[in-house]
Design an enzyme around this catalytic site. Structure first.
Site, PDB file in Angstrom:
ATOM      1  N   CYS A   1       6.351   9.605   7.345  1.00  0.00           N
ATOM      2  CA  CYS A   1       7.715   9.922   7.776  1.00  0.00           C
ATOM      3  C   CYS A   1       7.937  11.430   7.746  1.00  0.00           C
ATOM      4  CB  CYS A   1       8.736   9.228   6.869  1.00  0.00           C
ATOM      5  SG  CYS A   1       8.723   7.436   6.992  1.00  0.00           S
TER       6      CYS A   1
ATOM      7  N   ASP B   1       7.032   6.879  11.337  1.00  0.00           N
ATOM      8  CA  ASP B   1       8.318   7.291  11.907  1.00  0.00           C
ATOM      9  C   ASP B   1       8.138   8.492  12.832  1.00  0.00           C
ATOM     10  OD1 ASP B   1      11.218   7.187  12.105  1.00  0.00           O
ATOM     11  OD2 ASP B   1      11.249   9.001  10.876  1.00  0.00           O
TER      12      ASP B   1
ATOM     13  N   GLU C   1       5.963  13.223  20.899  1.00  0.00           N
ATOM     14  CA  GLU C   1       7.272  12.574  20.908  1.00  0.00           C
ATOM     15  C   GLU C   1       8.090  13.082  22.090  1.00  0.00           C
ATOM     16  OE1 GLU C   1       9.261  12.995  17.157  1.00  0.00           O
ATOM     17  OE2 GLU C   1       7.662  12.035  16.023  1.00  0.00           O
TER      18      GLU C   1
ATOM     19  N   HIS D   1      11.505   8.220  14.890  1.00  0.00           N
ATOM     20  CA  HIS D   1      11.886   9.447  14.166  1.00  0.00           C
ATOM     21  C   HIS D   1      13.292   9.312  13.570  1.00  0.00           C
ATOM     22  CE1 HIS D   1      10.645  13.924  13.962  1.00  0.00           C
ATOM     23  NE2 HIS D   1      11.399  13.624  12.920  1.00  0.00           N
TER      24      HIS D   1
ATOM     25  N   ALA E   1      15.905  11.168   9.304  1.00  0.00           N
ATOM     26  CA  ALA E   1      17.171  11.821   8.930  1.00  0.00           C
ATOM     27  C   ALA E   1      18.379  11.110   9.534  1.00  0.00           C
ATOM     28  CB  ALA E   1      17.152  13.274   9.393  1.00  0.00           C
TER      29      ALA E   1
END
Length: 530
Positions: A232, A258, A263, A281, A284
Site C-alpha cells: 500500500c 493498492d 496507474e 490506490h 488515503a
C-alpha cells in the site's frame, strides 16, 4: 497587498476558509486543474497553488508562474509536480506527509486481513448465490510473523497495529536504530532474514532508485513458501510479473495491492489471479484523511506566505513558525554575509565554507546555509532565492561545507563565511546584536563593527594618515552623505579597511576620484536588501 492563492483541485470548504481567515486572497476553482490551457493562462497571477493529484504542475506551467512562491500538495505523492523545475524557479514545493498516515496504515492492515481470509473472493462468490464454505480456507494472523519493510511514520503505525493483533514483527529499515526498534516493540533485521522468516510482508518505503523492485524476482524467491505480500506504499517496489509467476506456482499464497507500477492500472499481471486483492490506490481515501491533508496544506501555505515558516517542504529546509521568529535576523545576516562576499568575488567560486559558532550553531543550519548560498548567488543573478540557490551551486560544481563549534569569543554566536576561488580565499563574519540587527564583525580577518545598510562602500588601503579625510571630502564633494563609518586594521602601519554606510548609491565619478588618488587598493560599492 494580500498574497493570492489558486486552489485548482477539490479541497474542502474548511480549507478554503483557513486561507480566508488568515487574510489570503483565495481563488477556489476546483476543476481548473483539468484544463491545462486555462491553468497556463492564469497561473502568473498567483503567489500560491494548492492542489491534489488532478492538477499537473509541469515545467511549462512552472515557467508561466511568474509570481508563484509555493506549491502545496494536499497528500504525500508529488508525482504531478516537476520539483526540479520548481526548485530552479525558486518555488517551494510542500506536501502533507502526516495527514493520512493512520488511514494508509489501516488500509494495509485491512488488506492483510482481506488476503488472509480471502474476503473479496468469498464475498463475490456469495453474491453470486454460491455457498462455497469449504473453498475459502483462511489463516489466522495471531502468532504469525509480519515483515515490515520500512519502519518510518506509516510503517511504525502498522507495527503497532500488528503487535495489537498478537503478531510477531520483524522490520527492515536501514535508518531504524536499535533504540527505536525497541521503543516500537519490533526486532530489527536485515532484508535477507526478513524474507526467510515472514509469513506476511508489507512495504512502507518511498519509491527511489534504492527501493525500485526491492522485492525483485530474486528476493521473492528467497521468501518463505506460503508468504502473503501487501503493498500500500508505492508502485514499482515489487516485480509484479515475477510475483504473478510465483502466485501461479503456489510459492506465494496471496497478495494485496493498492498501488501499481503503472496507474491508473487498466491491465496488470496480478489481475484476475486467485487470492489477489486489488484496490485503486485507496490508501488515503477516507473522509478524515482527505479533510486532514486539506486543512494541513492550507495552514502550511498560509504560514509560509505570511510569516516565512516552512513545513514539509521537499526542496528546502523546514523552518517552523517559532524558528522563523528567532532565526529571522540570523537568516537575514546569513544572506548579507553571502551577498557581501558574492559582490566582492569576480572569479569562479569552487567552494563555500561556513562556520557556525555558539548560539548560531544551535539553529537550523540547513536554512542558514541556504540563505548564505542564496546571498552569494544574488550577486550575479537577482532571480534566485533559498530554494533555487543550492540547486544552482550544485550545477556549478561548488562544494559547500559547514562546521559548528561552541562559543569561542566575545560574541554569544556568529557566522563566518569563506569562499574559495582558483586565485584566493575571501572571508567575512557577522553576528546579531541584542537589538535584533545584523552586524559585520570581521572582514579578511580584520575585526570591525559595522551596521549594514542598503548602500555601502568597501575600501582597502595601507594604514596611513589622510585616508578618513580623503573619503569624507570626496563623498561630500559628490553629494553623498555618510550614515556610518567603520574602520579596521590588521596592525599598525599594516593593511586597513573601511566600510561606509551611505544614504544613496555611490556615483561612478566618486569611485573614479577615490581610485585616482592612489591611496586605495580597492574601492567597491555594495548594495543589500534591507
Amino acid at each position: 497587498m494580500a498574497p493570492r492563492v489558486l486552489i485548482s483541485d477539490k479541497l474542502s470548504e474548511a480549507a478554503v476558509q483557513i486561507f480566508r481567515d488568515r487574510g489570503i486572497d483565495v481563488d477556489f476553482q476546483p476543476d481548473l486543474g483539468k484544463d491545462k490551457d486555462k491553468l497556463l493562462e492564469v497561473i502568473g497571477q498567483y503567489d500560491g497553488l494548492a492542489i491534489r493529484s488532478a492538477t499537473k504542475a509541469t515545467e511549462k506551467v512552472i515557467a508561466a508562474a511568474t509570481n508563484l512562491k509555493v506549491i502545496g500538495r494536499a497528500g504525500i505523492g508529488v508525482d504531478n509536480v516537476d520539483i526540479p523545475a520548481a526548485s530552479k524557479k525558486g518555488i517551494i514545493v510542500m506536501n502533507t506527509p502526516f495527514g493520512n498516515m493512520i488511514t494508509t496504515a489501516e488500509h494495509a492492515v485491512a488488506m492483510m486481513f482481506a488476503v488472509a481470509r480471502q474476503i473479496p473472493e468469498a464475498s463475490a462468490s456469495t453474491h453470486a448465490g454460491k455457498w462455497e464454505k469449504s473453498r475459502f480456507m483462511g489463516v489466522e494472523l495471531t502468532g504469525k510473523t509480519l515483515g515490515v519493510i520500512g519502519a518510518g511514520n506509516i510503517g511504525s503505525i502498522v507495527c503497532a497495529r500488528a503487535l495489537g493483533l498478537k503478531m510477531k514483527v520483524v522490520a527492515y529499515d536501514p535508518f531504524l536504530s536499535e533504540e527505536r526498534a525497541t521503543e516500537i516493540g519490533v526486532e530489527k533485521v536485515e532484508l535477507e532474514d526478513l524474507l526467510k522468516r515472514a509469513d506476511f510482508i508489507t512495504l512502507h518505503v518511498p519509491f527511489t532508485e534504492h527501493t525500485r523492485n526491492i522485492l525483485s524476482r530474486e528476493n521473492l524467491g528467497k521468501t518463505k513458501k506460503g508468504v502473503r505480500i501487501i503493498n500500500c506504499a508505492r508502485g514499482g517496489l515489487v516485480d509484479e510479473a515475477a510475483l504473478a509467476d510465483m502466485l501461479k506456482s503456489g510459492h506465494i499464497a496471496g497478495a494485496a495491492f493498492d498501488v501499481f507500477a503503472e496507474e491508473p492500472a487498466k491491465d496488470n499481471p496480478l489481475f484476475n489471479l486467485p487470492n489477489v486483492v486489488c484496490t485503486p490506490h485507496l490508501g488515503a481515501a477516507t473522509t478524515e484523511a482527505q479533510e486532514n491533508v486539506a486543512l494541513q496544506v492550507a495552514e502550511q501555505m498560509s504560514d509560509y506566505l505570511l510569516t516565512g515558516a516552512v513545513q514539509n517542504a521537499l526542496n528546502m529546509p523546514s523552518v517552523t513558525a517559532e524558528e522563523a521568529k528567532i532565526m529571522g535576523p540570523w537568516i537575514k545576516l546569513s544572506g548579507h554575509l553571502g551577498n557581501f562576499i558574492g559582490q566582492m568575488t569576480d572569479e569562479p567560486i569552487t567552494a563555500i565554507n561556513i562556520l557556525f559558532d555558539g548560539e548560531a550553531s544551535e539553529m537550523n543550519l540547513s536554512a542558514l546555509t541556504s540563505s548564505v548560498v542564496a546571498g552569494i548567488m544574488k550577486a550575479t543573478s537577482q532571480d534566485v532565492n533559498m530554494v533555487s540557490a543550492p540547486v544552482i551551486a550544485k550545477e556549478r560544481g561548488i562544494r559547500i561545507s559547514t562546521t559548528k563549534q561552541d562559543q569561542s569569543g566575545a560574541f554569544e554566536g556568529y557566522i563566518k563565511v569563506t569562499v574559495v576561488t582558483p586565485k584566493r580565499e575571501r572571508s567575512i563574519a557577522g553576528t546579531v546584536f541584542s537589538d535584533g540587527k545584523p552586524r559585520f564583525i570581521q572582514i579578511k580577518g580584520i575585526n570591525i563593527d559595522a551596521e549594514i545598510g542598503a548602500h555601502m562602500v568597501y575600501t582597502t588601503n595601507k594604514d596611513q594618515p589622510g585616508i578618513i579625510g580623503t573619503l569624507g571630502t570626496t563623498l561630500g564633494r559628490n553629494g553623498v552623505n555618510i550614515a556610518n563609518f567603520t574602520l579596521g586594521r590588521s596592525a599598525a602601519t599594516g593593511e586597513a579597511i573601511a566600510l561606509l554606510y551611505i544614504d544613496e548609491a555611490l556615483p561612478a565619478e566618486a569611485i573614479e576620484e577615490l581610485t585616482g588618488t592612489g591611496l586605495f587598493g580597492q574601492v567597491k560599492p555594495l548594495s543589500f536588501d534591507i
